[in-house]
Design a protein around this motif. Structure first.
Motif, PDB file in Angstrom:
ATOM      1  N   ARG A 196       0.832  -1.208   0.000  1.00  0.00           N
ATOM      2  CA  ARG A 196       0.000   0.000   0.000  1.00  0.00           C
ATOM      3  C   ARG A 196       0.870   1.263   0.000  1.00  0.00           C
ATOM      4  NH1 ARG A 196       0.708  -1.476   5.121  1.00  0.00           N
ATOM      5  NH2 ARG A 196       0.577   0.041   6.842  1.00  0.00           N
ATOM      6  N   PRO A 197       0.340   2.378  -0.493  1.00  0.00           N
ATOM      7  CA  PRO A 197       1.133   3.615  -0.565  1.00  0.00           C
ATOM      8  C   PRO A 197       1.316   4.257   0.802  1.00  0.00           C
ATOM      9  CG  PRO A 197      -1.107   4.006  -1.332  1.00  0.00           C
ATOM     10  CD  PRO A 197      -0.985   2.522  -1.137  1.00  0.00           C
ATOM     11  N   PRO A 198       2.287   5.130   0.929  1.00  0.00           N
ATOM     12  CA  PRO A 198       2.511   5.848   2.194  1.00  0.00           C
ATOM     13  C   PRO A 198       1.262   6.621   2.615  1.00  0.00           C
ATOM     14  CG  PRO A 198       4.374   6.152   0.721  1.00  0.00           C
ATOM     15  CD  PRO A 198       3.302   5.479  -0.086  1.00  0.00           C
ATOM     16  N   GLY A 199       0.969   6.597   3.923  1.00  0.00           N
ATOM     17  CA  GLY A 199      -0.183   7.305   4.448  1.00  0.00           C
ATOM     18  C   GLY A 199      -1.481   6.529   4.413  1.00  0.00           C
ATOM     19  N   GLU A 200      -1.485   5.387   3.756  1.00  0.00           N
ATOM     20  CA  GLU A 200      -2.694   4.564   3.628  1.00  0.00           C
ATOM     21  C   GLU A 200      -2.805   3.630   4.816  1.00  0.00           C
ATOM     22  OE1 GLU A 200      -5.758   4.161   2.363  1.00  0.00           O
ATOM     23  OE2 GLU A 200      -5.155   3.664   0.311  1.00  0.00           O
ATOM     24  N   THR A 201      -3.999   3.526   5.390  1.00  0.00           N
ATOM     25  CA  THR A 201      -4.209   2.577   6.473  1.00  0.00           C
ATOM     26  C   THR A 201      -4.354   1.167   5.912  1.00  0.00           C
ATOM     27  OG1 THR A 201      -6.624   2.748   6.431  1.00  0.00           O
ATOM     28  CG2 THR A 201      -5.433   4.325   7.828  1.00  0.00           C
ATOM     29  N   VAL A 202      -4.204   0.206   6.792  1.00  0.00           N
ATOM     30  CA  VAL A 202      -4.401  -1.190   6.402  1.00  0.00           C
ATOM     31  C   VAL A 202      -5.807  -1.397   5.860  1.00  0.00           C
ATOM     32  CG1 VAL A 202      -4.645  -3.523   7.336  1.00  0.00           C
ATOM     33  CG2 VAL A 202      -2.662  -2.132   7.965  1.00  0.00           C
ATOM     34  N   VAL A 203      -6.798  -0.940   6.594  1.00  0.00           N
ATOM     35  CA  VAL A 203      -8.189  -1.139   6.179  1.00  0.00           C
ATOM     36  C   VAL A 203      -8.484  -0.374   4.895  1.00  0.00           C
ATOM     37  CG1 VAL A 203     -10.602  -0.822   6.842  1.00  0.00           C
ATOM     38  CG2 VAL A 203      -8.937  -1.592   8.535  1.00  0.00           C
ATOM     39  N   GLY A 204      -7.943   0.832   4.781  1.00  0.00           N
ATOM     40  CA  GLY A 204      -8.173   1.618   3.571  1.00  0.00           C
ATOM     41  C   GLY A 204      -7.657   0.923   2.334  1.00  0.00           C
TER      42      GLY A 204
END
Length: 212
Positions: free
Chosen positions: A78-86
């Motif tokens: 996932r990209p930086p700043g992204e949460t796991v759930v997001g």
């Protein structure tokens, strides 16, 4: 790079064996068909079948098991700043839009019949359960690594169990409604709403867990 002739021949043989085996399984039941019968119907030796599929269960469970690392991979990449759930929400919604069978929102008749067969055969059901355990384990390991969880910290394990439980619940709900006769297109909007609701609940519970 395009596969070479030898690789294309191997892929063609593998696909032929798969198609023959699935047809026999759906006609007579998974447990009623032997590897020898698959080989005879496909016009190959029994050893050839085993060269491509080490066990009869691999023929059916193999495509599913290719997705065992999917949640872990989505989280890891996932990209930086992204949460796991997001990240998982975005991935699941895209899979719904693509009618990916892994979401249960796919109305290709043979896929429906194969999925139903997997719940009716004890041997295949064991593989389903093993797949779910492996998928949860891989996700747990990524969460533990990324969050620097201390040994014995149950948070990654609990988070992985909750996330994969939600994925399974959404998938099974979609599949059941498809199996009951609805089309994927008819169910798409409600499947999206259900996913948004479920991932919203996860966000409330996990919040910024794993945010980079």
């Amino acid at each position: 790079m395009e596969p070479g002739l030898r690789e294309r021949k191997k892929l063609k043989t593998r696909r032929h064996l798969y198609d023959v085996a699935i047809r026999l399984f759906l006609e007579r039941g998974f447990d009623a068909v032997s590897v020898a019968e698959i080989a005879e119907e496909a016009g190959v030796s029994k050893m050839t079948v085993f060269n491509y599929f080490p066990a009869k269960e691999d023929i059916v469970a193999g495509p599913m098991e290719e997705h065992a690392d999917e949640p872990a991979r989505v989280v890891r990449d996932r990209p930086p700043g992204e949460t796991v759930v997001g990240a998982l929400r975005t991935h699941f919604l895209a899979a719904l839009a693509g009618r990916d069978p892994v979401t249960g929102l796919n109305d290709v008749r043979r896929l429906i019949e194969v999925r139903r067969m997997m719940t009716e055969s004890p041997a295949l059901l064991r593989r389903v359960l093993a797949f779910r355990a492996r998928r949860e384990e891989l996700l747990r390991d990524v969460l533990a690594s990324e969050t620097g969880a201390a040994p014995g910290d149950l948070t990654p394990k609990v988070a992985a169990a909750v996330i994969t439980g939600v994925l399974d619940a959404l998938t099974m709900d979609n599949f059941q409604r498809i199996a009951d006769g609805a089309s994927a297109d008819e169910l798409y909007a409600s499947a999206v709403r259900a996913a948004e609701h479920a991932f919203g609940l996860l966000e409330n519970g996990l919040g910024d867990y794993g945010r980079r």
